[in-house]
Write an enzyme that holds these catalytic residues in place. Structure first.
Site, short mmCIF file in Angstrom:
data_model
loop_
_atom_site.label_atom_id
_atom_site.label_comp_id
_atom_site.label_asym_id
_atom_site.label_seq_id
_atom_site.Cartn_x
_atom_site.Cartn_y
_atom_site.Cartn_z
N LYS A 176 0.83 -1.20 0.00
CA LYS A 176 0.00 0.00 0.00
C LYS A 176 0.87 1.25 0.00
O LYS A 176 0.61 2.20 -0.76
CB LYS A 176 -0.92 0.00 1.22
N GLN A 183 -4.85 -1.35 9.79
CA GLN A 183 -4.68 -2.69 9.25
C GLN A 183 -5.22 -3.74 10.23
O GLN A 183 -4.84 -3.76 11.39
CB GLN A 183 -3.20 -2.96 8.95
N ASP A 207 -11.47 2.90 4.37
CA ASP A 207 -11.92 1.51 4.31
C ASP A 207 -13.42 1.41 4.12
O ASP A 207 -13.94 0.36 3.75
CB ASP A 207 -11.52 0.76 5.59
#
Length: 403
Positions: free
Chosen positions: A146, A190, A213
């Site tokens: 990422k 995460q 997200d």
């Protein structure tokens, strides 16, 4: 045709029809059962011999890229001939298209670069903060990917790595600081987090405008009501695959296997917003094949290797395989990929291969499908980058381009 020939022809057709009836009857018990034992589960995953018509017609890739065909689709001519004869309504010479997620992700990333450059011309550099708690090798690899992609696309990124011993209160303070920073447009925590950390409380602490997200209840509500917002990356990637592949959604029967908050539920809402008729199946669904066999679009996101078998698929359906299951047993590799030298070579080199939630043999019945790897998974990071740019625009009142 003389009397003897007609008699032989009718006997052959009756035999095939009997085989098909038996096959259809067997599917009644091939369902998701929460109490199924491992042995029962393995029985459901027996390799199928229902193949495409002829090695001379490999699947076609919809987007430019490497031509690839699953060996399990191209092998076993006698099984293919039987399948073609027994299912006359499916013209098997119409090879399924491979929906190349890597190529679609590259398109999206190129668009993100252009958007970033326009923002930079206005003195704005989108920023993403990634929080990785502890030492989880798989998460570390994913997070590095990422951060690397951010650098390639011109997005500022900051990686925060608190120790595994961090408390929920300390994590809440860290998130609050990121919420207040003007140079951070997106916050990604995460998962999974250590068991002692309250994950739900933490995710809800992220400012909705920075929730790249798409997990915050406010963004979930915006998705449900069709308002602009930040949507979960994997379901958004699914919709991009369908849209950019020019596959019909409106009016189609869409069936989703899996009801997770990350994929199943938001994918159902996105498809519904696109005017599909949506059915969500799950571990308590009875007679699962009854639903999947009617699906024009079938999304498998249940986390069970090869669970969707050929007889569960409507001929010509679009298959979207979200599953990524790692196989480390040679017998399993042969079961899912018989006669596939590419997969065999990968297994010999790495000691494992990946398979999706859809049995590779089922792709032969489809009109189009996403491969594993190289399908939906390739879109997740690309959509994260898009969400970061979208967040930067929404926070500053800049209208996002409608696609």
């Amino acid at each position: 045709m003389d009397g003897s020939g007609l008699k032989n022809y009718c006997s052959t057709r009756l035999g095939l029809r009997s085989a098909v009836r038996q096959q259809d009857g067997d599917t009644i018990d091939n369902r998701i059962a929460p109490s199924a034992s491992p042995a029962d589960h393995d029985a459901n995953l027996e390799p199928q011999s229902l193949m495409a018509d002829g090695a001379d017609h490999p699947p076609q890739i919809l987007f430019p890229g490497k031509l690839r065909a699953h060996g399990s689709i191209l092998s076993n001519r006698s099984a293919r001939d039987l399948w073609t004869a027994a299912i006359p309504w499916k013209k098997m010479s119409d090879s399924p298209r491979i929906l190349d997620g890597v190529a679609i992700a590259a398109q999206i990333k190129s668009e993100v670069v252009a958007e970033v450059q326009l923002l930079q011309a206005r003195g704005i550099t989108p920023g993403l903060a990634v929080v990785l708690v502890g030492e989880v090798p798989a998460s570390q690899i994913y997070v590095r990917s990422k951060v690397k992609t951010c650098g390639e696309l011109g997005i500022f990124s900051e990686l925060l790595t608190p120790p595994e011993t961090i408390t929920t209160s300390e994590m809440l303070a860290l998130v609050a600081d990121l919420n207040d920073r003007d140079d951070i447009d997106g916050i990604l925590i995460q998962l999974p987090l250590p068991k002692h950390v309250d994950t739900k409380r933490l995710l809800e602490a992220v400012a909705p405008g920075k929730d790249v997200d798409g997990f915050h209840p406010v963004n979930v509500g915006r998705l449900q009501s069709g308002q602009p917002g930040l949507a979960p990356c994997t379901p958004a990637g699914i919709m991009e695959i369908l849209r950019r592949s020019q596959l019909p959604v409106a009016g189609q029967n869409a069936v989703i296997i899996g009801r997770s908050d990350i994929v199943g539920k938001p994918a159902a809402m996105m498809l519904l917003n696109a005017s599909a008729t949506v059915t969500v199946c799950h571990s308590k669904t009875t007679d699962l094949p009854r639903f999947t066999q009617a699906a024009d679009i079938l999304v498998a996101a249940i986390g069970r290797p090869g669970y969707v078998t050929p007889e569960m698929v409507k001929p010509g359906a679009t298959l979207i395989d979200v599953g990524i299951n790692r196989i480390t047993d040679s017998a399993e590799v042969e079961k899912f990929f018989p006669g596939d030298p590419e997969r065999a070579a990968t297994f010999a080199k790495r000691g494992s291969v990946v398979v999706g939630d859809i049995h590779p043999a089922a792709f032969a019945r489809s009109g189009a499908y996403t491969p594993v790897p190289g399908g939906v998974g390739a879109l997740t990071i690309a959509m994260l980058m898009q969400n970061t740019v979208t967040a930067a625009k929404l926070r500053r009142g800049i209208a996002a381009e409608k696609k």
